[in-house]
Write a protein that holds these residues in place. Structure first.
Motif, short mmCIF file in Angstrom:
data_model
loop_
_atom_site.label_atom_id
_atom_site.label_comp_id
_atom_site.label_asym_id
_atom_site.label_seq_id
_atom_site.Cartn_x
_atom_site.Cartn_y
_atom_site.Cartn_z
N GLY A 128 1.34 -5.77 -2.52
CA GLY A 128 1.52 -4.91 -1.39
C GLY A 128 1.73 -5.72 -0.07
N LEU A 129 1.01 -6.78 0.00
CA LEU A 129 1.09 -7.63 1.06
C LEU A 129 2.40 -8.35 1.32
N CYS A 130 3.06 -8.67 0.07
CA CYS A 130 4.38 -9.47 0.16
C CYS A 130 5.33 -8.43 0.56
N VAL A 131 5.03 -7.00 0.28
CA VAL A 131 6.26 -5.97 0.75
C VAL A 131 6.05 -5.70 2.27
N VAL A 132 4.84 -5.75 2.62
CA VAL A 132 4.73 -5.71 4.08
C VAL A 132 5.23 -6.69 4.81
N HIS A 133 5.08 -7.90 4.41
CA HIS A 133 5.62 -9.14 4.83
C HIS A 133 7.29 -9.09 4.89
N MET A 134 7.84 -8.55 3.96
CA MET A 134 9.18 -8.44 3.97
C MET A 134 9.85 -7.62 5.00
N PHE A 135 8.99 -6.41 5.23
CA PHE A 135 9.24 -5.50 6.35
C PHE A 135 8.99 -5.95 7.83
N ASN A 136 7.79 -6.63 7.65
CA ASN A 136 7.52 -7.42 8.94
C ASN A 136 8.24 -8.39 9.57
#
Length: 171
Positions: A128-136
């Motif tokens: 989940g953190l990796c996905v948030v990072h991609m969008f950020n």
């Protein structure tokens, strides 16, 4: 941390923003797009290319598809023109949207492990953190592009998530 609905909304926002950037910059001379403007990846096109490369890399990690060629250092030169960038950007945005729509909330749990070229080692982080990072990461670099456009006297489009039309990114 996040759910499927968040991923769908952010994929929609990503596509909407990329389309607006392309429409705003289309017709601008390649020399202006590649002029070094002092940003980390140099130019407007260099930053857009890096962002494209980063999205391809993250999607390869998340959906198992093909990773982009080269590394971070070469990412600003991925495509020589805005048209070539757009020809690669459009299907990638579709790939991100399809991935988001196919998710189950459970798919966002657990860890993701990959070899990081940036750090030179294997890294494990919550998925989940990796996905948030991609969008950020997308929003961060588009903000840099917007700042370079503003400094160059090019009016940027609306970038506020709260003002995104409900059907943006799906047409």
């Amino acid at each position: 941390m996040i759910d499927r609905a968040f991923c769908i909304k952010m994929a929609q926002y990503n596509a909407w923003q990329n389309r607006q950037i392309y429409r705003t910059l289309d017709g601008l001379d390649t020399k202006d797009l590649t002029r070094d403007r002092g940003a980390f990846f140099g130019s407007i096109l260099g930053t857009l290319n890096h962002l494209l490369w980063g999205d391809q890399m993250w999607m390869a990690r998340l959906d198992g598809g093909a990773a982009p060629p080269g590394g971070i250092a070469g990412s600003p030169a991925l495509h020589p023109t805005l048209s070539a960038w757009n020809a690669a950007r459009f299907p990638l945005d579709g790939r991100i949207r399809l991935w988001a729509k196919s998710l189950r909330n459970l798919d966002l749990q657990g860890d993701l492990t990959w070899h990081s070229g940036a750090t030179g080692r294997t890294v494990t982080r919550p998925r989940g953190l990796c996905v948030v990072h991609m969008f950020n990461h997308q929003t961060h670099h588009r903000g840099q592009v917007h700042a370079m456009m503003t400094a160059a006297g090019i009016a940027g489009a609306v970038s506020d998530l709260v003002f995104m039309p409900e059907d943006a990114g799906w047409r």
